[in-house]
Motif scaffolding. Sequence first.
Motif, short mmCIF file in Angstrom:
data_model
loop_
_atom_site.label_atom_id
_atom_site.label_comp_id
_atom_site.label_asym_id
_atom_site.label_seq_id
_atom_site.Cartn_x
_atom_site.Cartn_y
_atom_site.Cartn_z
N GLN A 1 11.99 1.20 5.76
CA GLN A 1 11.04 1.65 6.30
C GLN A 1 10.57 2.08 7.91
O GLN A 1 11.53 0.97 8.72
CB GLN A 1 9.32 1.25 5.40
CG GLN A 1 7.76 1.82 6.49
CD GLN A 1 7.54 3.25 5.81
OE1 GLN A 1 7.99 4.12 6.32
NE2 GLN A 1 7.11 3.29 4.73
N THR A 2 9.84 2.72 8.71
CA THR A 2 10.06 2.80 10.43
C THR A 2 8.60 3.27 10.38
O THR A 2 8.43 4.81 9.97
CB THR A 2 11.07 3.81 10.93
OG1 THR A 2 12.37 3.51 10.48
CG2 THR A 2 10.82 4.00 12.03
N THR B 1 10.54 -1.28 12.24
CA THR B 1 11.61 -0.93 11.51
C THR B 1 11.63 -2.07 10.33
O THR B 1 12.06 -2.87 10.65
CB THR B 1 12.45 -0.80 12.34
OG1 THR B 1 12.86 0.29 13.09
CG2 THR B 1 13.71 -0.70 11.52
N LYS C 1 6.19 0.33 0.22
CA LYS C 1 5.96 1.99 0.48
C LYS C 1 7.35 2.09 1.33
O LYS C 1 7.33 1.58 2.37
CB LYS C 1 4.94 2.46 0.48
CG LYS C 1 3.75 2.64 -0.85
CD LYS C 1 4.45 2.94 -1.34
CE LYS C 1 2.93 3.10 -2.61
NZ LYS C 1 3.41 3.80 -3.99
N THR C 2 8.27 3.18 0.64
CA THR C 2 9.00 2.72 1.62
C THR C 2 9.04 4.50 2.33
O THR C 2 8.34 4.57 2.17
CB THR C 2 10.81 3.30 1.06
OG1 THR C 2 10.54 4.97 0.06
CG2 THR C 2 10.89 1.86 0.14
N SER C 3 10.13 5.14 3.26
CA SER C 3 9.69 6.06 4.53
C SER C 3 9.79 7.03 3.67
O SER C 3 9.23 8.85 3.97
CB SER C 3 10.68 6.11 5.51
OG SER C 3 10.69 5.23 6.70
N TRP D 1 2.96 -4.93 5.15
CA TRP D 1 3.34 -3.77 3.98
C TRP D 1 3.15 -3.47 2.99
O TRP D 1 3.09 -4.26 2.21
CB TRP D 1 5.25 -3.76 4.53
CG TRP D 1 5.86 -3.44 4.00
CD1 TRP D 1 5.81 -1.84 4.72
CD2 TRP D 1 6.67 -2.25 3.94
NE1 TRP D 1 6.73 -0.85 3.81
CE2 TRP D 1 7.61 -1.86 3.50
CE3 TRP D 1 7.91 -4.25 3.23
CZ2 TRP D 1 8.75 -1.50 2.30
CZ3 TRP D 1 9.35 -3.81 1.93
CH2 TRP D 1 9.45 -2.83 2.00
#
Length: 222
Positions: free
Chosen positions: A137-138, A127, A155-157, A152
């Motif tokens: 983001q998860t 997370t 990029k977001t979810s 990472w």
Amino acid sequence: MAVSSTSGASNTANTSTANIAGSSSIAGNFDQFLTLLTTQLKNQSPLDPLDTNQFTAQLVQFAGVEQQLRTNETLGSLLSLSAAGTATNAVGFIGAKITADGATTQLNDGNAEWQVNVPRAGTATITIKNASGSVVQTMTKSLVAGDQAYKWDGKTSTGQDAAEGEYTVTIDAKDVAGEIMTAKTQIGGIVDGVDFTGSIPTLKIGAIGVPIDKVKSVVRTN
């Protein structure tokens, strides 16, 4: 009447002694101690002279105080020199890549990286939260035993590009048998400054601060 006069002289001596003691430090001028002692001897009552044992005890006491105060001054100087040396060493970290225990790092140019260590192979729910604590983001990722890098791409979810800044990772890991295990995280980056406002220098990686005593490794990039 003679006794009364001597008593008056003794009171005057006591007042004089207090003024002398208040005007300068014993440690600053050892001659002051001799003046105090001489004044005491001159003005003691003939009917009640200073006991020899008391006189010796005063000598020992004054000498002990003198020695302790000078020792404190010396220790203060040594601490100042040590602090100056630490500050000089801290400046030498600028431009070097360091790693340190931590979970918060910088997202720059669509890239953020953490070093992860787990005792056994398994899987983890990762997370990522922004500086305000909101989850951006998860994801689920397989982990191998030992050290590894987790990168990472920013990029977001929802597939959008996250804004540059500080992000914190949380890793909930389980081994292949489903047992919970602890995942240790480290951060890294190029030191671009040093903060001297605290008790120990803090190395700066962008807005991230790393106390110099928490540094795990240093690598020169040039």
